[in-house]
Design a protein around this motif. Structure first.
Motif, PDB file in Angstrom:
ATOM      1  N   SER A   1     -81.501 -16.635 -45.952  1.00 44.41           N
ATOM      2  CA  SER A   1     -81.251 -17.158 -44.614  1.00 44.41           C
ATOM      3  C   SER A   1     -81.498 -16.037 -43.595  1.00 44.41           C
ATOM      4  CB  SER A   1     -79.805 -17.667 -44.496  1.00 44.41           C
ATOM      5  OG  SER A   1     -79.549 -18.177 -43.202  1.00 44.41           O
ATOM      6  N   PRO A   2     -82.755 -15.589 -43.499  1.00 46.39           N
ATOM      7  CA  PRO A   2     -83.050 -14.443 -42.623  1.00 46.39           C
ATOM      8  C   PRO A   2     -82.943 -14.809 -41.151  1.00 46.39           C
ATOM      9  CG  PRO A   2     -85.083 -15.400 -43.438  1.00 46.39           C
ATOM     10  CD  PRO A   2     -83.966 -16.116 -44.154  1.00 46.39           C
ATOM     11  N   PHE A   3     -82.760 -13.808 -40.328  1.00 43.08           N
ATOM     12  CA  PHE A   3     -82.785 -14.026 -38.889  1.00 43.08           C
ATOM     13  C   PHE A   3     -84.235 -14.250 -38.467  1.00 43.08           C
ATOM     14  CE2 PHE A   3     -78.792 -11.922 -39.522  1.00 43.08           C
ATOM     15  CZ  PHE A   3     -77.959 -12.427 -38.530  1.00 43.08           C
ATOM     16  N   PRO A   4     -84.504 -15.287 -37.700  1.00 40.14           N
ATOM     17  CA  PRO A   4     -85.896 -15.565 -37.321  1.00 40.14           C
ATOM     18  C   PRO A   4     -86.459 -14.519 -36.364  1.00 40.14           C
ATOM     19  CG  PRO A   4     -84.377 -16.978 -36.116  1.00 40.14           C
ATOM     20  CD  PRO A   4     -83.554 -16.250 -37.119  1.00 40.14           C
ATOM     21  N   LEU A   5     -87.766 -14.335 -36.423  1.00 43.36           N
ATOM     22  CA  LEU A   5     -88.433 -13.460 -35.466  1.00 43.36           C
ATOM     23  C   LEU A   5     -88.410 -14.121 -34.092  1.00 43.36           C
ATOM     24  CD1 LEU A   5     -89.492 -12.139 -38.113  1.00 43.36           C
ATOM     25  CD2 LEU A   5     -91.622 -11.713 -36.891  1.00 43.36           C
TER      26      LEU A   5
ATOM     27  N   ALA B   1    -101.133 -12.993 -23.718  1.00 43.26           N
ATOM     28  CA  ALA B   1    -100.985 -13.501 -22.352  1.00 43.26           C
ATOM     29  C   ALA B   1    -100.561 -14.970 -22.319  1.00 43.26           C
ATOM     30  CB  ALA B   1    -102.298 -13.333 -21.597  1.00 43.26           C
ATOM     31  N   ASN B   2    -100.648 -15.626 -23.462  1.00 44.66           N
ATOM     32  CA  ASN B   2    -100.347 -17.060 -23.512  1.00 44.66           C
ATOM     33  C   ASN B   2     -99.423 -17.389 -24.677  1.00 44.66           C
ATOM     34  OD1 ASN B   2    -102.359 -18.434 -21.421  1.00 44.66           O
ATOM     35  ND2 ASN B   2    -103.493 -16.806 -22.472  1.00 44.66           N
ATOM     36  N   THR B   3     -98.304 -16.693 -24.736  1.00 45.00           N
ATOM     37  CA  THR B   3     -97.355 -16.946 -25.830  1.00 45.00           C
ATOM     38  C   THR B   3     -96.753 -18.338 -25.748  1.00 45.00           C
ATOM     39  OG1 THR B   3     -95.646 -15.843 -24.513  1.00 45.00           O
ATOM     40  CG2 THR B   3     -96.771 -14.509 -26.166  1.00 45.00           C
ATOM     41  N   TRP B   4     -96.795 -18.962 -24.573  1.00 40.42           N
ATOM     42  CA  TRP B   4     -96.318 -20.350 -24.438  1.00 40.42           C
ATOM     43  C   TRP B   4     -97.117 -21.287 -25.325  1.00 40.42           C
ATOM     44  CZ3 TRP B   4     -99.811 -24.010 -22.498  1.00 40.42           C
ATOM     45  CH2 TRP B   4    -101.000 -23.475 -21.956  1.00 40.42           C
ATOM     46  N   LEU B   5     -98.355 -20.868 -25.639  1.00 40.26           N
ATOM     47  CA  LEU B   5     -99.232 -21.697 -26.467  1.00 40.26           C
ATOM     48  C   LEU B   5     -99.420 -21.114 -27.870  1.00 40.26           C
ATOM     49  CD1 LEU B   5    -101.129 -24.172 -26.606  1.00 40.26           C
ATOM     50  CD2 LEU B   5    -102.956 -22.701 -25.712  1.00 40.26           C
ATOM     51  N   PHE B   6     -99.536 -19.779 -27.931  1.00 38.53           N
ATOM     52  CA  PHE B   6     -99.872 -19.131 -29.202  1.00 38.53           C
ATOM     53  C   PHE B   6     -98.709 -18.324 -29.785  1.00 38.53           C
ATOM     54  CE2 PHE B   6    -103.968 -19.171 -26.765  1.00 38.53           C
ATOM     55  CZ  PHE B   6    -104.592 -20.151 -27.531  1.00 38.53           C
ATOM     56  N   GLY B   7     -97.491 -18.574 -29.316  1.00 38.55           N
ATOM     57  CA  GLY B   7     -96.346 -17.795 -29.786  1.00 38.55           C
ATOM     58  C   GLY B   7     -96.143 -17.860 -31.285  1.00 38.55           C
ATOM     59  N   GLY B   8     -96.315 -19.041 -31.865  1.00 35.06           N
ATOM     60  CA  GLY B   8     -96.142 -19.192 -33.311  1.00 35.06           C
ATOM     61  C   GLY B   8     -97.164 -18.386 -34.082  1.00 35.06           C
ATOM     62  N   LEU B   9     -98.415 -18.405 -33.628  1.00 34.01           N
ATOM     63  CA  LEU B   9     -99.479 -17.634 -34.275  1.00 34.01           C
ATOM     64  C   LEU B   9     -99.189 -16.145 -34.184  1.00 34.01           C
ATOM     65  CD1 LEU B   9    -102.322 -17.339 -35.522  1.00 34.01           C
ATOM     66  CD2 LEU B   9    -103.247 -17.429 -33.186  1.00 34.01           C
ATOM     67  N   LEU B  10     -98.739 -15.697 -33.012  1.00 30.30           N
ATOM     68  CA  LEU B  10     -98.459 -14.274 -32.817  1.00 30.30           C
ATOM     69  C   LEU B  10     -97.353 -13.811 -33.751  1.00 30.30           C
ATOM     70  CD1 LEU B  10     -98.911 -11.673 -31.233  1.00 30.30           C
ATOM     71  CD2 LEU B  10     -97.308 -12.520 -29.514  1.00 30.30           C
ATOM     72  N   LYS B  11     -96.268 -14.582 -33.833  1.00 31.05           N
ATOM     73  CA  LYS B  11     -95.161 -14.179 -34.700  1.00 31.05           C
ATOM     74  C   LYS B  11     -95.577 -14.177 -36.173  1.00 31.05           C
ATOM     75  CE  LYS B  11     -92.153 -17.069 -32.777  1.00 31.05           C
ATOM     76  NZ  LYS B  11     -90.868 -17.762 -32.499  1.00 31.05           N
ATOM     77  N   SER B  12     -96.410 -15.114 -36.571  1.00 34.77           N
ATOM     78  CA  SER B  12     -96.842 -15.151 -37.969  1.00 34.77           C
ATOM     79  C   SER B  12     -97.683 -13.932 -38.325  1.00 34.77           C
ATOM     80  CB  SER B  12     -97.633 -16.432 -38.257  1.00 34.77           C
ATOM     81  OG  SER B  12     -98.872 -16.430 -37.563  1.00 34.77           O
TER      82      SER B  12
END
Length: 491
Positions: free
Chosen positions: A283-287, A313-324
């Motif tokens: 149960s890790p803490f999420p990024l 510059a567009n984490t509103w759209l690509f935030g999931g990709l960036l975190k992965s």
């Protein structure tokens, strides 16, 4: 068909609008931490004799101010020797500044400024060093406590962590005092005696400041530096720590009846403990893309390729990709969440005996925005229904430090100096280890963590490791940095 055509045109319009927004945000993206260094008026450097600075660092290394895990093993006469050596080596400092030796051998130096309305600045560097692992002495190119000057470097334990900072701060103060410099703003130096073993000296200094009502403008301690091969760009980036993660170790005990291993119960204590560990790590803490770790990525984005700039510059759209993508690197992931690391286990003293209790220790580095209470609550929720007891290992750890400002005058000054005239990008960062500066919360408006040395990621491995050494070029950089820092901030 006409309806389908309209739908298609509508989708094309939405995609075009989306692309336009992405392009505009990418083109106009500017990190909030960016500093116009041309607007920062820096004082000129005061010359420091580099040959003497190298010799002085060499001499400081010969004092065996080693913090052992068991403090009873420390040879405190070595700290006394270092104090006497500082007084002899830096006479102008000791004439201009008031020295206080606290009962635990921490040092506090105060150079009183002429304008009491100006809040003081605090520079920190600790006296102690970690031991050299027994048996590894032969792996050193030069003996670890002789301070050999060779190959354009000063070699030895503490040459970087942290006598390099301690000596270059004193070299800078000595040069300034000898030149006739008179500070308008009070300058304070704090040098803890046990940073590597808990930081009681820094705590004592902080308590002293609070008692006296001292409220500093900012504090600067070790913690981060210039990374010559920063991963995202492959070139030097100066990373200045804005805060530190919290630290705590969870103790998990699974009690059992014990007995002979030939007749085990349905579930042994070791099995229960194993389930608890897996439940907690499962149960890790999420990024979360926020805080100093995210600000570091944003600050470096303009130096990267187009696709990275588009994503950041567009984490509103690509935030999931960036975190992965960031999750693939343990070092990057650690800056964006609270980490969970099982480190120690204890069970039976013999292979055919069932333990009466099985114990595990899990080390947490707690991200800003969370607390030890949050960590404990998550661990208890994960182990609900398991027969285990959870508690903090003494002395209980600490919560994350506050995150310092990136709009203050202190930040602007540090960024301007760290940028080396605009040649090096500057980024905020999060210190995932611990420094003495964490105890200055409440003493100063902001606490920063940076030493202006340049090293590759591989070279930083020598800190607490084998062949620790300070290059003469880094020695020059550090004396230049501190003289200009003090002269600008206090002049």
């Amino acid at each position: 068909m006409k309806t389908l055509g309209k739908v298609g045109l509508g989708l094309v319009g939405i995609v075009a609008a989306l692309a336009g927004v992405v392009a505009y945000r990418t083109a106009t993206f500017k990190p909030a931490t960016a500093v116009d260094i041309t607007a920062v008026k820096l004082a000129a450097s005061v010359p420091v004799d580099q040959a003497k600075a190298a010799q002085h660092l060499s001499e400081s290394i010969r004092f065996l101010t080693i913090s052992h895990q068991d403090k009873a093993e420390n040879d405190w006469s070595q700290w006394d020797g270092l104090h006497a050596w500082l007084a002899t080596t830096y006479p102008a400092v000791h004439k201009a500044m008031v020295r206080e030796i606290l009962p635990n051998k921490a040092l506090v130096y105060t150079w009183k400024g002429s304008d009491p309305a100006l809040a003081p600045i605090v520079l920190m560097a600790h006296q102690d060093v970690v031991p050299v692992t027994a048996g590894t002495e032969k792996d050193w190119k030069h003996p670890p406590f002789e301070g050999v000057i060779a190959e354009n470097a000063v070699w030895g334990r503490g040459s970087i962590d942290d006598k390099g900072s301690l000596v270059t701060i004193f070299e800078s103060l000595e040069a300034l005092a000898a030149s006739g410099f008179q500070p308008k703003r009070t300058v304070i130096v704090v040098s803890g005696q046990d940073e590597e073993a808990g930081g009681t000296g820094a705590q004592a200094a902080a308590a002293l400041f609070k008692q006296r009502g001292v409220k500093a403008e900012w504090v600067l301690d070790e913690g981060m530096a210039v990374v010559k091969d920063f991963p995202m760009v492959g070139k030097p980036v100066a990373v200045v720590g804005l805060g530190e993660k919290g630290y705590a170790t969870l103790k998990i005990v699974a009690k059992a009846s014990g007995g002979h291993s030939s007749a085990p119960p349905k579930e042994t204590g070791v099995e229960t403990l194993s389930k608890a560990i897996l439940a907690i790590t499962g149960s890790p803490f999420p990024l979360e893309f926020k805080g100093p770790g995210a600000d570091m990525i944003r600050a470096i984005a303009p130096e990267t390729g187009l696709m990275t700039r588009v994503v950041v510059a567009n984490t509103w759209l690509f935030g999931g990709l960036l975190k992965s993508q960031l999750a693939k690197s343990p070092a990057s992931a650690a800056t964006l969440h609270t980490t969970i690391a099982p480190t120690m286990l204890k069970g039976s003293p013999k292979e055919n005996v069932l333990p009466q209790d099985a114990t595990a220790w899990i080390n947490y580095r707690i991200a800003p925005g969370q607390t030890r209470a949050d960590v404990m609550a998550r661990a208890k929720a994960a182990t609900k229904g398991l027969a285990v007891d959870l508690s903090w290992e003494a002395p209980g750890g600490n919560d994350p430090s506050p995150v310092s400002s990136t709009s203050s005058e202190g930040w602007k000054l540090l960024a301007a100096l760290a940028s080396d005239g605009g040649k090096t990008p500057v980024a905020p960062g999060l210190v995932t280890a611990g420094t003495d500066s964490r105890y200055m919360t409440g003493v100063a408006k902001d606490v920063y963590r940076f030493a202006p040395m340049h090293a590759s990621i591989a070279e930083f491995g020598m800190i607490h490791g084998t062949n620790e050494h300070m290059s003469l070029e880094n020695l020059r950089r550090m004396t230049d940095f501190y003289t200009r820092l003090i002269a600008t901030a206090a002049g």
